[in-house]
Scaffold this motif. Sequence first.
Motif, PDB file in Angstrom:
ATOM      1  N   VAL A 141       0.842  -1.188   0.000  1.00 34.76           N
ATOM      2  CA  VAL A 141       0.000   0.000   0.000  1.00 34.76           C
ATOM      3  C   VAL A 141       0.885   1.249   0.000  1.00 34.76           C
ATOM      4  CG1 VAL A 141      -1.767   1.239   1.314  1.00 34.76           C
ATOM      5  CG2 VAL A 141      -1.801  -1.262   1.212  1.00 34.76           C
ATOM      6  N   PRO A 142       0.661   2.172  -0.936  1.00 42.19           N
ATOM      7  CA  PRO A 142       1.493   3.377  -0.996  1.00 42.19           C
ATOM      8  C   PRO A 142       1.198   4.342   0.153  1.00 42.19           C
ATOM      9  CG  PRO A 142      -0.282   3.528  -2.580  1.00 42.19           C
ATOM     10  CD  PRO A 142      -0.364   2.149  -1.988  1.00 42.19           C
ATOM     11  N   TYR A 143       2.240   5.049   0.578  1.00 47.24           N
ATOM     12  CA  TYR A 143       2.031   6.032   1.643  1.00 47.24           C
ATOM     13  C   TYR A 143       1.834   7.433   1.085  1.00 47.24           C
ATOM     14  CZ  TYR A 143       6.979   7.287   1.022  1.00 47.24           C
ATOM     15  OH  TYR A 143       8.172   7.699   0.488  1.00 47.24           O
ATOM     16  N   ASP A 144       2.059   7.589  -0.204  1.00 52.06           N
ATOM     17  CA  ASP A 144       1.902   8.899  -0.838  1.00 52.06           C
ATOM     18  C   ASP A 144       1.227   8.659  -2.194  1.00 52.06           C
ATOM     19  OD1 ASP A 144       3.450  11.880  -0.595  1.00 52.06           O
ATOM     20  OD2 ASP A 144       2.806  11.261  -2.595  1.00 52.06           O
ATOM     21  N   VAL A 145       0.157   9.382  -2.455  1.00 50.04           N
ATOM     22  CA  VAL A 145      -0.630   9.131  -3.664  1.00 50.04           C
ATOM     23  C   VAL A 145      -1.040  10.455  -4.312  1.00 50.04           C
ATOM     24  CG1 VAL A 145      -2.829   8.208  -4.538  1.00 50.04           C
ATOM     25  CG2 VAL A 145      -1.557   6.933  -2.795  1.00 50.04           C
ATOM     26  N   ARG A 198      -5.184  13.540  -3.083  1.00 53.22           N
ATOM     27  CA  ARG A 198      -3.824  13.367  -2.569  1.00 53.22           C
ATOM     28  C   ARG A 198      -3.856  12.605  -1.262  1.00 53.22           C
ATOM     29  NH1 ARG A 198       0.775  16.366  -4.051  1.00 53.22           N
ATOM     30  NH2 ARG A 198       1.505  14.359  -3.284  1.00 53.22           N
ATOM     31  N   LEU A 199      -2.831  11.800  -1.067  1.00 54.14           N
ATOM     32  CA  LEU A 199      -2.555  11.240   0.256  1.00 54.14           C
ATOM     33  C   LEU A 199      -1.156  11.713   0.631  1.00 54.14           C
ATOM     34  CD1 LEU A 199      -2.919   9.414   2.739  1.00 54.14           C
ATOM     35  CD2 LEU A 199      -1.989   7.521   1.366  1.00 54.14           C
ATOM     36  N   VAL A 200      -1.085  12.531   1.661  1.00 51.98           N
ATOM     37  CA  VAL A 200       0.179  13.057   2.146  1.00 51.98           C
ATOM     38  C   VAL A 200       0.175  12.984   3.670  1.00 51.98           C
ATOM     39  CG1 VAL A 200       1.722  15.056   2.248  1.00 51.98           C
ATOM     40  CG2 VAL A 200       0.383  14.620   0.177  1.00 51.98           C
ATOM     41  N   LEU A 201       1.221  12.406   4.227  1.00 44.97           N
ATOM     42  CA  LEU A 201       1.351  12.326   5.687  1.00 44.97           C
ATOM     43  C   LEU A 201       0.086  11.756   6.335  1.00 44.97           C
ATOM     44  CD1 LEU A 201       3.150  15.736   6.341  1.00 44.97           C
ATOM     45  CD2 LEU A 201       4.173  13.454   6.230  1.00 44.97           C
ATOM     46  N   ASP A 202      -0.381  10.629   5.784  1.00 50.84           N
ATOM     47  CA  ASP A 202      -1.538   9.916   6.338  1.00 50.84           C
ATOM     48  C   ASP A 202      -2.832  10.701   6.260  1.00 50.84           C
ATOM     49  OD1 ASP A 202      -0.170   7.587   6.979  1.00 50.84           O
ATOM     50  OD2 ASP A 202       0.479   8.387   8.921  1.00 50.84           O
ATOM     51  N   THR A 203      -2.867  11.756   5.460  1.00 51.77           N
ATOM     52  CA  THR A 203      -4.085  12.550   5.351  1.00 51.77           C
ATOM     53  C   THR A 203      -4.550  12.580   3.901  1.00 51.77           C
ATOM     54  OG1 THR A 203      -3.411  13.942   7.200  1.00 51.77           O
ATOM     55  CG2 THR A 203      -5.118  14.812   5.747  1.00 51.77           C
ATOM     56  N   VAL A 230     -12.130  10.380  -3.012  1.00 48.75           N
ATOM     57  CA  VAL A 230     -11.123   9.787  -2.123  1.00 48.75           C
ATOM     58  C   VAL A 230     -11.412   8.295  -1.961  1.00 48.75           C
ATOM     59  CG1 VAL A 230     -10.332   9.676   0.277  1.00 48.75           C
ATOM     60  CG2 VAL A 230     -10.487  11.881  -0.881  1.00 48.75           C
ATOM     61  N   ALA A 231     -12.676   7.952  -1.785  1.00 53.91           N
ATOM     62  CA  ALA A 231     -13.035   6.541  -1.576  1.00 53.91           C
ATOM     63  C   ALA A 231     -12.608   5.681  -2.766  1.00 53.91           C
ATOM     64  CB  ALA A 231     -14.531   6.419  -1.326  1.00 53.91           C
ATOM     65  N   ALA A 232     -12.791   6.191  -3.974  1.00 52.68           N
ATOM     66  CA  ALA A 232     -12.415   5.430  -5.164  1.00 52.68           C
ATOM     67  C   ALA A 232     -10.905   5.203  -5.206  1.00 52.68           C
ATOM     68  CB  ALA A 232     -12.875   6.162  -6.429  1.00 52.68           C
ATOM     69  N   VAL A 233     -10.146   6.241  -4.882  1.00 51.18           N
ATOM     70  CA  VAL A 233      -8.686   6.117  -4.925  1.00 51.18           C
ATOM     71  C   VAL A 233      -8.202   5.205  -3.796  1.00 51.18           C
ATOM     72  CG1 VAL A 233      -6.500   7.382  -4.802  1.00 51.18           C
ATOM     73  CG2 VAL A 233      -8.435   8.353  -6.059  1.00 51.18           C
ATOM     74  N   GLN A 234      -8.860   5.283  -2.645  1.00 56.13           N
ATOM     75  CA  GLN A 234      -8.502   4.376  -1.550  1.00 56.13           C
ATOM     76  C   GLN A 234      -8.713   2.926  -1.979  1.00 56.13           C
ATOM     77  OE1 GLN A 234     -11.101   6.083   1.400  1.00 56.13           O
ATOM     78  NE2 GLN A 234      -9.405   7.056   2.485  1.00 56.13           N
ATOM     79  N   LEU A 235      -9.800   2.674  -2.665  1.00 56.92           N
ATOM     80  CA  LEU A 235     -10.082   1.301  -3.102  1.00 56.92           C
ATOM     81  C   LEU A 235      -9.004   0.791  -4.043  1.00 56.92           C
ATOM     82  CD1 LEU A 235     -13.920   1.185  -3.842  1.00 56.92           C
ATOM     83  CD2 LEU A 235     -12.671  -0.007  -2.044  1.00 56.92           C
ATOM     84  N   VAL A 236      -8.625   1.607  -4.992  1.00 60.47           N
ATOM     85  CA  VAL A 236      -7.719   1.132  -6.039  1.00 60.47           C
ATOM     86  C   VAL A 236      -6.260   1.117  -5.577  1.00 60.47           C
ATOM     87  CG1 VAL A 236      -7.191   3.287  -7.256  1.00 60.47           C
ATOM     88  CG2 VAL A 236      -7.499   1.168  -8.549  1.00 60.47           C
ATOM     89  N   THR A 237      -5.962   1.785  -4.467  1.00 62.11           N
ATOM     90  CA  THR A 237      -4.597   1.759  -3.948  1.00 62.11           C
ATOM     91  C   THR A 237      -4.462   0.835  -2.743  1.00 62.11           C
ATOM     92  OG1 THR A 237      -5.010   3.733  -2.598  1.00 62.11           O
ATOM     93  CG2 THR A 237      -4.001   4.075  -4.764  1.00 62.11           C
ATOM     94  N   GLY A 238      -5.531   0.119  -2.390  1.00 59.40           N
ATOM     95  CA  GLY A 238      -5.437  -0.856  -1.311  1.00 59.40           C
ATOM     96  C   GLY A 238      -5.568  -0.280   0.075  1.00 59.40           C
TER      97      GLY A 238
END
Length: 100
Positions: free
Chosen positions: A31-35, A49-54, A67-75
């Motif tokens: 799972v990536p930590y930065d997206v 964006r996902l930066v610093l867990d936000t 955000v939900a769609a990107v969360q799904l596709v990035t695990g």
Amino acid sequence: MSTDVRAKALGYLRDGRVTVSAATFAGLARVPYDVLAYVDGYRSTYIVRLVLDTWACSCATAGCPHVAAVQLVTGHPSVARKDAEAKDSAVLAEPPARTA
Ligand SMILES: [Zn+2]
């Protein structure tokens, strides 16, 4: 609770409206930590964006389907994930057992 967000998120994925442009991984992490991703909405294109867990989205709506769609596709764990109430899927060593 978030059936509507889930339905919209899956719709974006199904219609090919989600583009992950950058994802940064630590070592072999699944799972990536930065997206950085783009979601082509029906009125506009949104930047997620996902930066610093936000997570943040340019639509500036809390709990948005972009955000939900990107969360799904990035695990990432997501309210749109079917087992959202289960343990943090990002740290599972194996997929959760099917119950149906
Ligand atoms: Zn959004």
